[in-house]
Design an enzyme around this catalytic site. Structure first.
Site, PDB file in Angstrom:
ATOM      1  N   ASP A 125       0.711  -1.242  -0.185  1.00  0.00           N
ATOM      2  CA  ASP A 125      -0.041   0.063  -0.325  1.00  0.00           C
ATOM      3  C   ASP A 125       0.893   1.039   0.028  1.00  0.00           C
ATOM      4  OD1 ASP A 125      -1.718   2.224   0.380  1.00  0.00           O
ATOM      5  OD2 ASP A 125      -2.941   1.142   2.007  1.00  0.00           O
ATOM      6  N   THR A 151       6.263   2.467   5.123  1.00  0.00           N
ATOM      7  CA  THR A 151       7.415   1.584   4.594  1.00  0.00           C
ATOM      8  C   THR A 151       7.352   1.395   2.901  1.00  0.00           C
ATOM      9  OG1 THR A 151       7.456   0.109   6.709  1.00  0.00           O
ATOM     10  CG2 THR A 151       8.143  -0.651   4.744  1.00  0.00           C
ATOM     11  N   CYS A 152       5.896   1.446   2.584  1.00  0.00           N
ATOM     12  CA  CYS A 152       5.874   1.176   1.143  1.00  0.00           C
ATOM     13  C   CYS A 152       6.002   2.423   0.289  1.00  0.00           C
ATOM     14  CB  CYS A 152       4.348   1.092   0.790  1.00  0.00           C
ATOM     15  SG  CYS A 152       3.847  -0.601   1.602  1.00  0.00           S
ATOM     16  N   ALA A 153       5.994   3.655   1.022  1.00  0.00           N
ATOM     17  CA  ALA A 153       6.280   4.900   0.269  1.00  0.00           C
ATOM     18  C   ALA A 153       7.934   4.969   0.210  1.00  0.00           C
ATOM     19  CB  ALA A 153       5.753   6.096   0.920  1.00  0.00           C
TER      20      ALA A 153
END
Length: 167
Positions: free
Chosen positions: A53, A58-60
């Site tokens: 997501d 963390t994904c960003a």
């Protein structure tokens, strides 16, 4: 295969392709709603960076890190793939200088073909695959705890090694 999210165990839909195998082909849409096919990058080194997501830290960070580090590579394309909507990816990208190609897996076809789909939460497991110029997988990491970052240096090192083979 199973992964965890903050300690909670989730099952993916199957097994993932292995190092030495040809990466499964796919067609996904980019932010311009154009088709992007894996075969478009034949002859190049490719990093496939998947994440659950884009709206989480963390994904960003994963997408931003591969975006920045990818600029330092001369013959490598970074494809960042999630189940986010185009709108969510566009919102994230608005504040970034994005060279990475953001792809949305709206049908979950990529996630299912790569054994990364987590039906219970409708997400793609965090992973990194590095493909050589022939589309073979030369590096693979499935991040067992989805709240953790992948090993950026190992993935980038594998991509650099493959770039050296192109010279």
């Amino acid at each position: 295969m199973h992964v965890t999210l903050k300690g909670e165990k989730f099952q993916t839909n199957g097994s993932t392709p292995n190092v030495g195998e040809t990466a499964p082909s796919f067609i996904l849409k980019n932010l311009d709603d154009s088709n992007v096919e894996l075969s478009d990058y034949k002859g190049e080194v490719v990093i496939l960076s998947t994440f659950p997501d884009i709206e989480t830290s963390t994904c960003a960070r994963q997408t931003d890190t591969f975006n920045k580090k990818g600029k330092e590579l001369s013959n490598t394309t970074v494809l960042s793939i999630s189940a986010n909507t185009v709108k969510e990816q566009e919102e994230w990208a608005k504040t970034k200088d994005v060279d990475t190609i953001l792809l949305h897996d709206s049908e979950r076809s990529f996630a299912k073909a790569y054994g990364l789909y987590i039906e219970g939460i409708d997400k793609i497991a965090r992973s990194v695959f590095v493909l050589n110029k022939n589309g073979q997988i030369v590096y693979k990491e499935i991040v067992k705890e989805m709240a953790d970052d992948p090993n950026y240096e190992k993935a980038l090192s594998a991509a650099k090694k493959e770039e050296a083979e192109l010279s």
